[in-house]
Design an enzyme around this catalytic site. Structure first.
Site, short mmCIF file in Angstrom:
data_model
loop_
_atom_site.label_atom_id
_atom_site.label_comp_id
_atom_site.label_asym_id
_atom_site.label_seq_id
_atom_site.Cartn_x
_atom_site.Cartn_y
_atom_site.Cartn_z
CB SER A 113 4.75 0.36 -2.56
OG SER A 113 5.53 -0.72 -2.12
CG ASP A 239 3.42 -1.13 5.28
OD1 ASP A 239 3.69 -2.33 5.03
OD2 ASP A 239 3.47 -0.24 4.43
CG HIS A 267 2.65 -2.40 1.57
ND1 HIS A 267 3.58 -1.44 1.92
CD2 HIS A 267 2.84 -2.63 0.25
CE1 HIS A 267 4.31 -1.13 0.87
NE2 HIS A 267 3.87 -1.83 -0.16
#
Length: 289
Positions: A113, A239, A267
């Protein structure tokens, strides 16, 4: 866990595996502590022959907070990051300095991320310190890719919990909003992790400062076109927080990169996907030899 000063910042870190093996640095995401890299996941990487290092980014966990009286939280959340006290490039400098302070000339790096964004910045600014790189569930900074669903963005911007019980329930809500629909949902584990993270450290303003750093750092696409380090891009097809287009754009920008899209992954890093992810990281690292 040990601390050291790197780039003028006190950073908390720990390690897994044989220090004589090639180093692999793990970089975590927005507001997340290094403990989000599960010890069992770290051990899988160590079993592949890496000396694994995880650390708390500045403004997260037990690493140093960056006080910034001039930060305008409301403006940042409204889309104006001009009062951001630092950028992703500063966070990349932290990671590079951590490696140097540990006496590591070159390392493999993996980021998730925001950590993937930091790894991308390392590729641009500190390529001489990298053996290979992996960007997981991240994006280039190009605002036309990697969009969030309204539900995922709402989960990201939820008010910070005030107690350990609230943190446990907040972790469950967030995971339901952004997690992996194609994998089992382990509510008990998620709740325990949320509680443990709250009890270890909490830094709500650090989250905002890191968010501001992301917003203030711009598009890395052109810089990524110059990358020569073997690079792997991993993204979940499902995601909702950073749409898979972010991963595809990252891979498209980096010459000779490899792209692994995992069906059903959101995610997060679902446990059943760990062997596939670890194998892909090790295979990419082998390209550096």
């Amino acid at each position: 866990m040990p601390q050291l000063t790197a780039n003028g910042i006190s950073l908390e870190y720990d390690t897994f595996g044989d220090p004589g093996n090639p180093a692999l640095l793990l970089v975590m995401g927005l507001g997340a502590q290094m403990t989000m890299w599960d010890p069992a996941f770290c051990q899988l990487l160590a079993d592949k022959g890496f000396h694994v290092i995880r650390f708390d980014n500045r403004d997260a966990g037990l690493s140093q907070s960056i006080e910034s009286p001039s930060l305008d939280v409301a403006a940042v959340m409204a889309g104006d990051p001009s009062t951001a006290p630092y950028r992703l490039s500063d966070m990349a400098d932290d990671a590079a300095a951590l490696l140097a302070e540990l006496g590591i000339d070159k390392a493999h790096v993996v980021g998730a991320s925001m950590g993937g964004m930091i790894v991308q910045q390392l590729l641009i600014d500190h390529a001489d310190q990298l053996l290979s790189a992996c960007s997981i569930m991240s994006t280039t900074g190009d605002q036309s890719v990697g969009a969030s669903t309204p539900e995922a963005m709402a989960a990201l911007q939820a008010p910070p919990p005030q107690t350990a019980d609230e943190a446990a329930e907040a972790a469950v809500r967030a995971s339901r909003a952004v997690g992996s629909p194609g994998f089992p949902f382990d509510e008990e584990r998620i709740r325990a992790n949320g509680r443990a993270a709250f009890e270890r450290a909490r830094n709500p303003l650090g989250f905002v400062r890191q968010f501001a750093a992301i917003m203030a750092s711009g598009d890395r696409t052109e810089g990524l076109r110059t990358v020569k380090v073997p690079t792997l891009v991993i993204h979940g097809e499902a995601d909702p927080l950073l749409n898979v287009t972010g991963g595809k754009a990252t891979a498209a920008a980096i010459p000779d990169s490899r792209l692994l899209i995992i069906p059903g992954m959101g995610h997060d890093l679902p446990i059943p996907a760990w062997p596939q992810i670890v194998d892909a990281i090790a295979d990419n690292a082998a390209r550096a030899v």
